[in-house]
Design a protein around this motif. Sequence first.
Motif, PDB file in Angstrom:
ATOM      1  N   PRO A 155       0.753  -1.313   0.117  1.00  0.00           N
ATOM      2  CA  PRO A 155      -0.055  -0.152  -0.061  1.00  0.00           C
ATOM      3  C   PRO A 155       0.709   1.230  -0.012  1.00  0.00           C
ATOM      4  CG  PRO A 155      -0.270  -1.177   1.980  1.00  0.00           C
ATOM      5  CD  PRO A 155       0.770  -1.893   1.269  1.00  0.00           C
ATOM      6  N   GLY A 156       0.210   2.218  -0.462  1.00  0.00           N
ATOM      7  CA  GLY A 156       0.939   3.552  -0.750  1.00  0.00           C
ATOM      8  C   GLY A 156       0.003   4.597  -0.041  1.00  0.00           C
ATOM      9  N   ALA A 157      -0.041   5.838  -0.546  1.00  0.00           N
ATOM     10  CA  ALA A 157      -0.871   6.762  -0.245  1.00  0.00           C
ATOM     11  C   ALA A 157      -2.222   6.643  -0.261  1.00  0.00           C
ATOM     12  CB  ALA A 157      -0.305   8.040  -0.834  1.00  0.00           C
ATOM     13  N   LEU A 158      -2.976   7.212   0.950  1.00  0.00           N
ATOM     14  CA  LEU A 158      -4.433   6.902   0.873  1.00  0.00           C
ATOM     15  C   LEU A 158      -4.980   8.238   1.146  1.00  0.00           C
ATOM     16  CD1 LEU A 158      -7.137   5.426   1.174  1.00  0.00           C
ATOM     17  CD2 LEU A 158      -6.588   5.072   3.638  1.00  0.00           C
ATOM     18  N   SER A 159      -6.083   8.527   0.279  1.00  0.00           N
ATOM     19  CA  SER A 159      -6.745   9.974   0.498  1.00  0.00           C
ATOM     20  C   SER A 159      -8.438   9.488   0.435  1.00  0.00           C
ATOM     21  CB  SER A 159      -6.717  11.090  -0.401  1.00  0.00           C
ATOM     22  OG  SER A 159      -6.738  10.567  -1.668  1.00  0.00           O
ATOM     23  N   VAL A 160      -9.080  10.322   1.309  1.00  0.00           N
ATOM     24  CA  VAL A 160     -10.497  10.141   1.490  1.00  0.00           C
ATOM     25  C   VAL A 160     -11.080  11.431   1.378  1.00  0.00           C
ATOM     26  CG1 VAL A 160     -12.398   9.202   2.761  1.00  0.00           C
ATOM     27  CG2 VAL A 160     -10.197   8.103   2.915  1.00  0.00           C
ATOM     28  N   THR A 161     -12.225  11.766   0.651  1.00  0.00           N
ATOM     29  CA  THR A 161     -13.067  12.995   0.614  1.00  0.00           C
ATOM     30  C   THR A 161     -14.348  12.553   1.056  1.00  0.00           C
ATOM     31  OG1 THR A 161     -11.378  13.958  -1.041  1.00  0.00           O
ATOM     32  CG2 THR A 161     -13.688  14.781  -0.651  1.00  0.00           C
ATOM     33  N   VAL A 162     -15.007  13.264   2.054  1.00  0.00           N
ATOM     34  CA  VAL A 162     -16.161  12.850   2.476  1.00  0.00           C
ATOM     35  C   VAL A 162     -17.052  14.021   1.980  1.00  0.00           C
ATOM     36  CG1 VAL A 162     -18.053  12.431   4.556  1.00  0.00           C
ATOM     37  CG2 VAL A 162     -15.560  11.313   4.132  1.00  0.00           C
ATOM     38  N   VAL A 163     -18.314  13.987   1.194  1.00  0.00           N
ATOM     39  CA  VAL A 163     -19.486  14.978   1.008  1.00  0.00           C
ATOM     40  C   VAL A 163     -20.612  14.589   1.709  1.00  0.00           C
ATOM     41  CG1 VAL A 163     -20.228  16.762  -0.278  1.00  0.00           C
ATOM     42  CG2 VAL A 163     -17.930  15.929  -0.645  1.00  0.00           C
ATOM     43  N   GLY A 164     -21.093  14.978   2.796  1.00  0.00           N
ATOM     44  CA  GLY A 164     -22.307  14.324   3.505  1.00  0.00           C
ATOM     45  C   GLY A 164     -22.360  13.090   3.527  1.00  0.00           C
ATOM     46  N   ASP A 165     -23.159  12.275   2.690  1.00  0.00           N
ATOM     47  CA  ASP A 165     -23.440  10.694   2.992  1.00  0.00           C
ATOM     48  C   ASP A 165     -22.544  10.128   1.688  1.00  0.00           C
ATOM     49  OD1 ASP A 165     -24.656  10.691   5.402  1.00  0.00           O
ATOM     50  OD2 ASP A 165     -26.929  11.075   4.283  1.00  0.00           O
ATOM     51  N   VAL A 166     -21.875  10.579   1.006  1.00  0.00           N
ATOM     52  CA  VAL A 166     -21.106  10.032   0.038  1.00  0.00           C
ATOM     53  C   VAL A 166     -19.261  10.348   0.200  1.00  0.00           C
ATOM     54  CG1 VAL A 166     -22.856  10.055  -1.766  1.00  0.00           C
ATOM     55  CG2 VAL A 166     -21.128  12.110  -1.625  1.00  0.00           C
ATOM     56  N   ALA A 167     -18.604   9.550  -0.376  1.00  0.00           N
ATOM     57  CA  ALA A 167     -17.572   9.680   0.079  1.00  0.00           C
ATOM     58  C   ALA A 167     -16.593   8.818  -1.305  1.00  0.00           C
ATOM     59  CB  ALA A 167     -16.810   9.097   1.318  1.00  0.00           C
ATOM     60  N   VAL A 168     -15.247   9.367  -1.433  1.00  0.00           N
ATOM     61  CA  VAL A 168     -14.255   8.766  -2.544  1.00  0.00           C
ATOM     62  C   VAL A 168     -13.139   8.422  -1.734  1.00  0.00           C
ATOM     63  CG1 VAL A 168     -12.931   9.011  -4.511  1.00  0.00           C
ATOM     64  CG2 VAL A 168     -15.316  10.001  -4.262  1.00  0.00           C
ATOM     65  N   ALA A 169     -12.506   7.305  -1.794  1.00  0.00           N
ATOM     66  CA  ALA A 169     -11.464   7.015  -1.225  1.00  0.00           C
ATOM     67  C   ALA A 169     -10.312   6.372  -2.641  1.00  0.00           C
ATOM     68  CB  ALA A 169     -11.331   5.655  -0.379  1.00  0.00           C
ATOM     69  N   ARG A 170      -9.088   7.010  -2.488  1.00  0.00           N
ATOM     70  CA  ARG A 170      -8.131   6.888  -3.332  1.00  0.00           C
ATOM     71  C   ARG A 170      -7.154   6.204  -2.715  1.00  0.00           C
ATOM     72  NH1 ARG A 170      -5.483   9.648  -8.068  1.00  0.00           N
ATOM     73  NH2 ARG A 170      -3.393   9.112  -8.021  1.00  0.00           N
ATOM     74  N   GLN A 171      -6.746   4.923  -3.109  1.00  0.00           N
ATOM     75  CA  GLN A 171      -5.466   4.056  -2.340  1.00  0.00           C
ATOM     76  C   GLN A 171      -4.652   3.616  -3.434  1.00  0.00           C
ATOM     77  OE1 GLN A 171      -5.155   2.602   0.914  1.00  0.00           O
ATOM     78  NE2 GLN A 171      -2.997   2.573  -0.268  1.00  0.00           N
ATOM     79  N   GLU A 172      -3.457   4.496  -3.410  1.00  0.00           N
ATOM     80  CA  GLU A 172      -2.135   4.062  -4.303  1.00  0.00           C
ATOM     81  C   GLU A 172      -1.621   2.661  -3.868  1.00  0.00           C
ATOM     82  OE1 GLU A 172       0.307   7.460  -4.981  1.00  0.00           O
ATOM     83  OE2 GLU A 172      -1.352   8.819  -5.588  1.00  0.00           O
ATOM     84  N   PHE A 173      -0.847   1.896  -4.657  1.00  0.00           N
ATOM     85  CA  PHE A 173      -0.337   0.749  -4.046  1.00  0.00           C
ATOM     86  C   PHE A 173       0.671   0.284  -5.239  1.00  0.00           C
ATOM     87  CE2 PHE A 173      -3.989  -0.477  -6.384  1.00  0.00           C
ATOM     88  CZ  PHE A 173      -3.900  -1.656  -7.072  1.00  0.00           C
ATOM     89  N   THR A 174       1.628  -0.357  -4.817  1.00  0.00           N
ATOM     90  CA  THR A 174       2.562  -1.038  -5.690  1.00  0.00           C
ATOM     91  C   THR A 174       2.378  -2.598  -5.905  1.00  0.00           C
ATOM     92  OG1 THR A 174       4.433   0.517  -5.158  1.00  0.00           O
ATOM     93  CG2 THR A 174       5.055  -1.582  -6.329  1.00  0.00           C
ATOM     94  N   MET A 175       2.106  -2.781  -7.250  1.00  0.00           N
ATOM     95  CA  MET A 175       1.958  -4.321  -7.548  1.00  0.00           C
ATOM     96  C   MET A 175       3.342  -4.939  -7.811  1.00  0.00           C
ATOM     97  SD  MET A 175      -1.413  -4.010  -9.807  1.00  0.00           S
ATOM     98  CE  MET A 175      -0.957  -5.159 -10.991  1.00  0.00           C
ATOM     99  N   ASN A 176       3.717  -5.878  -7.059  1.00  0.00           N
ATOM    100  CA  ASN A 176       5.205  -6.500  -6.962  1.00  0.00           C
ATOM    101  C   ASN A 176       5.122  -7.726  -7.756  1.00  0.00           C
ATOM    102  OD1 ASN A 176       6.343  -4.166  -5.302  1.00  0.00           O
ATOM    103  ND2 ASN A 176       5.030  -5.302  -3.874  1.00  0.00           N
ATOM    104  N   PHE A 177       5.731  -8.021  -8.476  1.00  0.00           N
ATOM    105  CA  PHE A 177       5.656  -9.306  -9.495  1.00  0.00           C
ATOM    106  C   PHE A 177       7.124  -9.840  -9.346  1.00  0.00           C
ATOM    107  CE2 PHE A 177       2.721  -6.673 -11.409  1.00  0.00           C
ATOM    108  CZ  PHE A 177       1.405  -7.439 -11.344  1.00  0.00           C
ATOM    109  N   ALA A 178       7.383 -11.236  -9.875  1.00  0.00           N
ATOM    110  CA  ALA A 178       8.768 -11.773 -10.066  1.00  0.00           C
ATOM    111  C   ALA A 178       9.543 -10.961 -11.187  1.00  0.00           C
ATOM    112  CB  ALA A 178       8.648 -13.255 -10.371  1.00  0.00           C
ATOM    113  N   HIS A 179       9.033 -10.394 -11.863  1.00  0.00           N
ATOM    114  CA  HIS A 179       9.822  -9.659 -13.093  1.00  0.00           C
ATOM    115  C   HIS A 179       9.699  -8.155 -13.076  1.00  0.00           C
ATOM    116  CE1 HIS A 179       5.740  -9.413 -14.392  1.00  0.00           C
ATOM    117  NE2 HIS A 179       6.087  -8.084 -14.829  1.00  0.00           N
ATOM    118  N   GLY A 180       9.439  -7.505 -11.829  1.00  0.00           N
ATOM    119  CA  GLY A 180       9.360  -6.107 -11.556  1.00  0.00           C
ATOM    120  C   GLY A 180       8.115  -5.715 -10.766  1.00  0.00           C
TER     121      GLY A 180
END
Length: 65
Positions: free
Chosen positions: A11-36
């Motif tokens: 996992p990387g940076a997480l940001s959450v924006t809430v407006v009343g009864d709705v929200a958006v969460a942005r989760q950045e992450f790194t996918m690690n594979f055998a080749h990179g």
Amino acid sequence: MLTSGTTSETPGALSVTVVGDVAVARQEFTMNFAHGSVEAVDLFSLARIAGAWRVVAVVSDVLGA
């Protein structure tokens, strides 16, 4: 970190924006594979329904692709 076989996600940076009864969460992450690794992001749309937060949509993309 999530691991399955030879792949994992860090996992990387997480940001959450809430407006009343709705929200958006942005989760950045790194996918690690055998080749990179690649940077990616998940965007979660949420709604508060009967007092509880529920995920109503998820979209994902690889950054820089």
